[in-house]
Design a protein around this motif. Structure first.
Motif, PDB file in Angstrom:
ATOM      1  N   THR A  60      -2.951  -0.504   4.883  1.00 47.72           N
ATOM      2  CA  THR A  60      -3.990  -1.125   4.565  1.00 47.72           C
ATOM      3  C   THR A  60      -4.682  -0.646   3.376  1.00 47.72           C
ATOM      4  O   THR A  60      -4.492   0.297   3.098  1.00 47.72           O
ATOM      5  N   GLY A  61      -5.511  -1.584   2.659  1.00 45.07           N
ATOM      6  CA  GLY A  61      -6.228  -0.912   1.470  1.00 45.07           C
ATOM      7  C   GLY A  61      -7.169   0.097   1.858  1.00 45.07           C
ATOM      8  O   GLY A  61      -7.349   1.050   1.085  1.00 45.07           O
TER       9      GLY A  61
ATOM     10  N   ILE B  44      -7.464  -0.600  -8.047  1.00 36.56           N
ATOM     11  CA  ILE B  44      -7.623  -1.844  -7.324  1.00 36.56           C
ATOM     12  C   ILE B  44      -6.717  -2.348  -6.318  1.00 36.56           C
ATOM     13  O   ILE B  44      -5.366  -2.562  -6.485  1.00 36.56           O
ATOM     14  N   THR B  45      -7.362  -2.553  -5.165  1.00 35.18           N
ATOM     15  CA  THR B  45      -6.374  -2.851  -4.193  1.00 35.18           C
ATOM     16  C   THR B  45      -6.848  -3.892  -3.282  1.00 35.18           C
ATOM     17  O   THR B  45      -8.127  -4.087  -3.061  1.00 35.18           O
ATOM     18  N   ASP B  46      -5.733  -4.510  -2.475  1.00 28.47           N
ATOM     19  CA  ASP B  46      -6.210  -5.667  -1.650  1.00 28.47           C
ATOM     20  C   ASP B  46      -6.394  -4.839  -0.275  1.00 28.47           C
ATOM     21  O   ASP B  46      -6.039  -3.654  -0.120  1.00 28.47           O
ATOM     22  N   GLN B  47      -7.003  -5.640   0.697  1.00 25.25           N
ATOM     23  CA  GLN B  47      -7.109  -4.950   1.975  1.00 25.25           C
ATOM     24  C   GLN B  47      -6.177  -5.179   2.885  1.00 25.25           C
ATOM     25  O   GLN B  47      -5.587  -4.074   3.573  1.00 25.25           O
ATOM     26  N   THR B  48      -5.717  -6.257   3.305  1.00 27.70           N
ATOM     27  CA  THR B  48      -4.859  -6.867   4.203  1.00 27.70           C
ATOM     28  C   THR B  48      -3.496  -6.695   3.604  1.00 27.70           C
ATOM     29  O   THR B  48      -3.093  -7.560   3.091  1.00 27.70           O
ATOM     30  N   MET B  49      -2.655  -5.607   4.071  1.00 28.47           N
ATOM     31  CA  MET B  49      -1.456  -5.621   3.455  1.00 28.47           C
ATOM     32  C   MET B  49      -0.377  -5.010   4.768  1.00 28.47           C
ATOM     33  O   MET B  49      -0.940  -4.184   5.584  1.00 28.47           O
ATOM     34  N   PRO B  50       0.868  -5.273   4.781  1.00 26.96           N
ATOM     35  CA  PRO B  50       1.756  -4.598   5.621  1.00 26.96           C
ATOM     36  C   PRO B  50       1.913  -3.114   5.354  1.00 26.96           C
ATOM     37  O   PRO B  50       1.533  -2.612   4.435  1.00 26.96           O
ATOM     38  N   ARG B  51       2.242  -2.373   6.426  1.00 31.08           N
ATOM     39  CA  ARG B  51       2.517  -0.887   6.345  1.00 31.08           C
ATOM     40  C   ARG B  51       1.213   0.070   6.264  1.00 31.08           C
ATOM     41  O   ARG B  51       1.229   0.910   6.562  1.00 31.08           O
TER      42      ARG B  51
ATOM     43  N   GLY C  69       0.800  -1.171   0.152  1.00 29.19           N
ATOM     44  CA  GLY C  69       0.033  -0.021   0.068  1.00 29.19           C
ATOM     45  C   GLY C  69       0.873   1.183   0.046  1.00 29.19           C
ATOM     46  O   GLY C  69       0.542   2.348  -0.621  1.00 29.19           O
ATOM     47  N   ALA C  70       1.907   1.258   0.656  1.00 28.75           N
ATOM     48  CA  ALA C  70       2.896   2.612   0.756  1.00 28.75           C
ATOM     49  C   ALA C  70       3.275   2.758  -0.687  1.00 28.75           C
ATOM     50  O   ALA C  70       3.471   4.016  -1.004  1.00 28.75           O
TER      51      ALA C  70
END
Length: 207
Positions: free
Chosen positions: A144-145, A135-142, A117-118
């Motif tokens: 979130t979506g 288009i983005t995923d929700q659960t991500m490090p640093r 996301g960053a």
């Protein structure tokens, strides 16, 4: 082709999203769910055989296509909506990022794919007007979506954002819409579903 593994896998749950035999934080559990969805999309099925101390074998079966079936398949592909817009794609799982990129570019879109996301926010800030949708995923490090969406919408409130999330996500569909996210998709997302959702979000933007 058989794929061998030393670890015994429970056949009833192995294809469920987020199932993993790895330690916490070592695997997302989406890999086999994505494979299962892709195999079913092409009319195939998977057989799993697992024996203690022997390993696990996955066998993938696909139908043999006659010429008439191939023609029908081409007609189905033509019916799937396409486009030429520029998309920013964000997902921290590389295999999903590769699959979605291939699907979207195959439909004619121009895709910038980033793995967190960053990095996605940095790419957007560098050229906010160059993207037609995200288009983005929700659960991500640093980042979130949802956090990415909030930051992006402060810069361009009208840009369509499609959020892809798992069944166990803490972000509900209602909360996503409150944030200004246009489309809420449950993983694994199939090719036709992704194509339709992207096209609808872009068309609503121009309406």
């Amino acid at each position: 082709m058989p794929i061998h593994s030393r670890r015994r896998l429970p056949r009833q749950t192995v294809f469920e999203p987020y199932f993993t035999s790895k330690e916490a934080g070592k695997g997302s559990g989406m890999g086999l769910a994505v494979v299962h969805g892709l195999v079913e999309t092409f009319g195939g099925y998977i057989r799993v055989k697992s024996e203690p101390e022997q390993g696990t074998v996955f066998r993938l079966y696909f139908p043999v296509l006659a010429q008439t079936v191939i023609a029908s398949d081409r007609e189905e592909k033509e019916a799937i909506p396409t486009g030429r817009e520029r998309l920013l794609l964000v997902d921290d799982e590389q295999h999903i990022l590769d699959i979605y990129t291939q699907v979207l570019e195959g439909l004619g879109y121009r895709v910038l794919a980033v793995s967190n996301g960053a990095e996605g926010l940095e790419a957007f800030k560098a050229s906010p007007e160059s993207f037609d949708a995200i288009i983005t995923d929700q659960t991500m490090p640093r980042l979130t979506g949802a956090e990415l969406a909030s930051a992006v919408l402060e810069i361009r409130p009208e840009i369509p954002i499609l959020l892809c999330t798992g069944y166990s996500s803490a972000l509900s569909e209602e909360k996503a819409f409150e944030l200004g996210i246009r489309t809420y998709l449950q993983k694994p997302v199939q090719r036709a579903e992704l194509a339709t959702a992207v096209r609808q979000a872009l068309d609503q933007k121009g309406a």
